[in-house]
Design an enzyme around this catalytic site. Structure first.
Site, short mmCIF file in Angstrom:
data_model
loop_
_atom_site.label_atom_id
_atom_site.label_comp_id
_atom_site.label_asym_id
_atom_site.label_seq_id
_atom_site.Cartn_x
_atom_site.Cartn_y
_atom_site.Cartn_z
N LYS A 1 28.40 28.44 34.82
CA LYS A 1 28.11 29.15 35.49
C LYS A 1 27.38 28.54 36.82
O LYS A 1 28.04 28.46 38.06
CB LYS A 1 27.62 29.98 35.94
C1 PLP Z 1 29.94 33.62 31.15
C2 PLP Z 1 30.22 32.65 30.05
C3 PLP Z 1 31.27 31.95 29.31
C4 PLP Z 1 32.52 33.52 29.73
O1 PLP Z 1 33.18 32.65 31.29
P1 PLP Z 1 34.09 33.87 32.16
O2 PLP Z 1 34.37 33.08 32.99
O3 PLP Z 1 33.20 35.47 31.97
O4 PLP Z 1 35.67 34.22 31.14
C5 PLP Z 1 31.63 31.66 28.28
N1 PLP Z 1 31.07 30.89 28.14
C6 PLP Z 1 29.64 30.90 28.71
C7 PLP Z 1 28.21 29.84 27.98
C8 PLP Z 1 29.61 32.18 29.85
O5 PLP Z 1 28.08 31.66 30.16
#
Ligand code: PLP
Length: 489
Positions: A110
């Site tokens: 993120k």
């Molecule tokens: C948010 C997240 C995901 C999922 O990603 P999306 O964009 O919501 O599909 C997968 N792995 C981790 C570690 C995350 O923080």
């Protein structure tokens, strides 16, 4: 100039920078670029650039009204802010490739988007002579919260409120949020799960866009197009690194395997493909919350089921918001609106077989349990000394299962690695067959001993920081909580 429009109504359109500021369209839809053709480019030109150069080109394509500011935005967002020169390095492991997206300030993928979003927003505020203060409202299954709190911490003209499920996130994830010191930040636990938090946030957007005088809401969730676009860049960066490694020549197809929750990360891959990048398949990997895997198998999206708490908690989601963007491009706005209404009212909808076929031309689904993920962590560490986190492991296990069924082609596979194994230390240690202590500090040290992989700097010392945020509320109280924050009570 490219305009954005709502997935649910043709006439809700606005400029790119206003789409970033608004977050969610007024009718509850998500913003999408009006014309995909405008996004197409000569991907070979993009591949000649380094990461920052790729980001400059891609950001400018999606956000043409911010074009002048984009070089500075990219510089401020990425130069020296990631613990890898490549920003998102690609490493080989056991015949596949792992795209490490977790070298940012909070050790989850993120960060790639949330390093850029505050800068994009600040530019959008200037562009539109926006006078309101922006209150960022975010629901998190764990990782968005810390990355967003960090990204917006003490950014002038903004405040941020993060709602997270009180149970079902790791202690490290919780501490990363509750120890955030920015004076404009609040982190609040919800007695409920991520879907409750996300529903509450969407409801507040719909009914209370201005929670106080001079305060406008916006979102740092992947419903915000400003969150999604920075993620398009690393698909190109991965492709370039496969070329540099001599694994592919330009033009060869590549498959990406994406551990999926809210469908944001994988949707960014779809945009990369729409821009022209030779993406063969996007594998949508789910944990035992198999809503998306079922949808891709049957065309029926059904959220009426029990949410399992897994050890890949950032994927414990039953309503994957960004799927709405894909539906829009496949089915058009009227169908999308209808499906979303059915989802809201009946908890399910079913696309036509032609629509499903069109989705399956690009997407493949699969699911893996906690046990299958743990086995992947164990096996790849034993065979190749590569240490994965639990989310990455779901993607790995799904990739193996699809290979066994002969579903994937010979194209090289890039597994998106979305978090540092140190964010999920207990599960990773258990997968390695190690004893797990009640004390997470001890677990982190143990993982360092066992793996020989150094603890990332931002997580070292997390247990010594002062907890700043202690609020816990029921979902119906979210609205009042936001109002109070907006009024500075
Ligand atoms: C948010 C997240 C995901 C999922 O990603 P999306 O964009 O919501 O599909 C997968 N792995 C981790 C570690 C995350 O923080």
């Amino acid at each position: 100039m490219l305009q954005y429009r709502s997935t649910r109504h043709a006439n809700e359109s606005c400029s790119p920078s206003m789409a970033i500021l608004n977050g969610l369209a007024p009718d509850g839809g998500l913003y999408v670029p009006e014309d995909l053709e405008v996004l197409r480019l000569d991907y070979r030109e993009v591949l000649k650039e380094d990461y920052l150069g790729m980001a400059r080109i891609i950001f400018a394509k999606f956000f043409p009204d911010l074009a002048e500011e984009i070089p500075a935005i990219v510089e401020a967002s990425y130069r020296g802010r990631f613990r890898s020169e490549a920003v998102t390095p690609l490493v080989p492991a056991d015949g596949k490739w792992i795209l490490e997206l977790f070298h940012g300030p909070t050790c989850a993928f993120k960060d790639v988007a949330l390093s850029a979003l505050p800068n994009l927003m600040a530019a959008a505020v200037r562009k539109n002579h926006f006078e309101d203060e922006i209150l960022i409202l975010t629901a998190t299954s764990g990782d968005t919260g810390s990355a967003a709190l960090h990204g917006f911490s003490d950014v002038p003209g903004t405040r941020i409120v993060v709602f997270y499920p009180d149970e079902g996130i790791s202690l490290t994830q919780r501490l990363q949020m509750t120890t955030e010191r920015g004076r404009n930040t609040a982190a609040c636990a919800i007695r409920g799960d991520f879907d409750d938090a996300q529903r509450g946030v969407k409801e507040i957007f719909r009914t209370m866009p201005h929670p106080a005088k001079g305060i406008a809401l916006s979102s740092a969730n992947s419903i915000n197009i400003g969150r999604l676009v920075p993620q398009v860049v690393y698909y190109f960066a991965a492709y370039r690194q496969l070329m540099d490694a001599g694994r592919i020549a330009v033009g060869d197809p590549v498959t990406f395997v994406v551990p999926t929750g809210n469908f944001g990360d994988i949707m960014a891959g779809w945009f990369a493909r729409a821009m022209g990048l030779p993406v063969e398949k996007l594998v949508c990997a789910s944990n035992s919350n198999e809503v998306l895997a079922d949808f891709l198998a049957t065309g029926r999206y059904d959220r009426k089921r029990i949410l399992h708490k897994t050890n890949s908690p950032s994927m414990d989601i039953l309503v994957s918001s960004n799927l709405e963007r894909l539906l829009y491009f496949v089915c058009g706005e009227e169908q999308t609106r209808r499906y979303m209404e059915e989802l809201g009212e009946k908890g399910a909808y079913e696309v036509s077989s032609a629509e499903l076929e069109s989705i399956r031309a690009c997407f493949v689904g699969g699911a893996a349990s906690d046990e299958e993920g743990a086995k992947a962590i164990h096996d790849i560490f034993s065979s190749d000394h590569y240490l994965m986190d639990t989310h990455t492991a779901v993607a790995w296990a799904v990739s193996e299962k699809l290979e066994e069924r002969g579903i994937l082609s010979e194209a090289p596979q890039v597994i998106l690695s979305t978090a540092s194994p140190y964010k999920f230390t207990r599960s990773v240690l258990a997968a390695l067959g190690e004893e797990v202590s009640e004390e997470d500090r001890r677990n982190m040290e143990r993982l360092e001993e066992v793996s020989g992989v150094a603890m990332p700097e931002p997580l070292a010392g997390i247990f010594d920081r002062e907890v700043m945020h202690r609020d816990v509320i029921d979902p119906p109280a979210m609205k009042e909580y936001v109002k109070a924050q907006a009024e500075g009570r």
